[in-house]
Write an enzyme that holds these catalytic residues in place. Structure first.
Site, mmCIF file in Angstrom:
data_model
loop_
_atom_site.group_PDB
_atom_site.id
_atom_site.type_symbol
_atom_site.label_atom_id
_atom_site.label_comp_id
_atom_site.label_asym_id
_atom_site.label_seq_id
_atom_site.Cartn_x
_atom_site.Cartn_y
_atom_site.Cartn_z
ATOM 1 N N ASP A 1 10.018 -51.491 -27.217
ATOM 2 C CA ASP A 1 10.447 -52.734 -27.219
ATOM 3 C C ASP A 1 9.996 -53.521 -25.325
ATOM 4 O O ASP A 1 9.278 -52.948 -24.639
ATOM 5 C CB ASP A 1 11.639 -52.012 -26.137
ATOM 6 N N ASP B 1 12.752 -56.197 -23.151
ATOM 7 C CA ASP B 1 13.575 -55.924 -22.064
ATOM 8 C C ASP B 1 14.209 -54.507 -21.848
ATOM 9 O O ASP B 1 14.870 -53.999 -22.684
ATOM 10 C CB ASP B 1 14.881 -57.016 -23.420
#
Length: 371
Positions: free
Chosen positions: A8, A10
């Protein structure tokens, strides 16, 4: 197959702004602690990196491309300066209410990686800060590591992912045999072996003991016919388990006792005679990915059977193991007491295996870049 990390962005690689959750300016850009050095270490350990991120409304007035691209490209440039590169960057631009097929935890972006034989599912992970990342891992059939700067930070994740146990659990059921095998390449002394063939159990224990591994094996076969199917299928299962437990083979010694390359053998003199019953024996192996087996017994075995094990099954066992594992194997023993000959072969194989399995560092021991 390769081992992958699906990461991922953010909240995992860079901090996620508390208020609007969007990194749409340089002022909002801040890396998570230790992420750059950790990604470099993971890349050096043989992981391939893929970024998978949801960016709500990307390309709309909510998050224009021009506001997103500057900070995003800076993230990639900084990582690239430390030799950290992503195989792909996969972005879902949709809002949750659009119910698209690509928004995590759905797998619409990841179709190329879900094709059988592409990723090593035993050694691939999703890393992210949200429950949706863990759901994505489940949907992909791999494990997830939930990032948290306080409880599971990048240093801890990297420590775990670079020290994954070299273990395998293989179940093989046919109309002739039922086999359940667990091996641990890095621990020894707790083996439990039962095949219904007493002398064969003893020989497999020699491999475990002298190989420095743990083997938990339960095999049931059609012994009322003969021992052929059981011995053969145990060899196949053990070879398969060794191959799985080795993973990408980074850091292994690769060669055992000597260099064996297809039909050419280079001997290493001075084997530990006290553990091999004073029978001259050569055990040479290369965990090469190229199956090849050469078996030689001077004057053949005098006896046709040791305990309940037919001596003709000894070379067949090693052939089955070598071809299932992708192992180049040379075994040779001189004439003598048949019990001692067979035991010397199994012990020598275990000793060669111990040397070849030993792990030091993360380099792949191949000039080709693949094993």
């Amino acid at each position: 197959m390769e081992k992958y990390l699906f990461i991922d962005r953010d909240g995992t690689i860079i901090e996620e702004p508390v208020i609007d959750k969007q990194v749409d300016s340089y002022e909002k850009l801040k890396f998570e602690p230790h992420v750059i050095s950790s990604l470099k270490a993971l890349k050096d350990a043989g992981y391939k990196l893929v970024m998978v991120t949801n960016q709500d409304g990307l390309g709309t007035d909510s998050l224009p491309y021009e506001k997103f691209s500057g900070p995003h490209n800076l993230v990639l440039d900084v990582l690239s300066s430390e030799d950290v590169h992503f195989e792909e960057i996969l972005i879902c631009p949709h809002f949750p209410h659009e119910n698209c097929a690509c928004r995590k935890p759905k797998t619409g972006l990841l179709g190329n990686y879900l094709v059988p034989g592409v990723i090593d599912k035993e050694h691939s992970f999703v890393i992210g800060d949200r429950e949706t990342d863990m759901e994505l891992a489940k949907n992909m059939g791999i494990r997830g590591e939930r990032y948290n700067p306080e409880t599971n930070n990048w240093k801890q994740i990297t420590e775990f992912l670079t020290r994954i146990p070299r273990t395998a659990h293989v179940v093989r059921n046919t109309n002739e045999t039922k086999i359940d095998l667990f091996i641990d390449l890095d621990h020894s002394g707790k083996s439990e072996i039962s095949t219904g063939i007493g002398f064969f159990d003893h020989m497999l224990d020699q491999i475990a003991t002298h190989g420095g591994i743990t083997m938990k094996l339960k095999a049931e076969g059609d012994l009322e016919v003969d021992e052929h199917h059981t011995v053969e299928d145990v060899g196949i299962t053990l070879g398969t388990a060794l191959k799985q437990a080795l993973g990408d083979k980074r850091g292994i010694g690769r060669f055992g006792f000597a260099v064996a390359m297809d039909e050419v053998e280079a001997k290493l003199e001075g084997l530990p005679d006290d553990s091999l019953m004073n029978h001259p024996v050569d055990a040479c192996m290369d965990i090469s990915g190229r199956p090849y087996c050469v078996f030689s017994c001077d004057a053949d075995f005098v006896r046709q059977q040791v305990g309940e094990l037919s001596t003709e099954m000894v070379p067949h066992f090693f052939h089955s193991l070598a071809y299932a594992m992708g192992l180049t194997l040379h075994l040779k023993v001189t004439t003598g007491n048949t019990h001692h000959q067979v035991e010397a072969l199994f012990k020598a194989f275990g000793r060669a295996l111990r040397m070849a399995l030993k792990k030091e560092g993360n380099d792949l021991p191949s000039s080709k870049g693949v094993l």
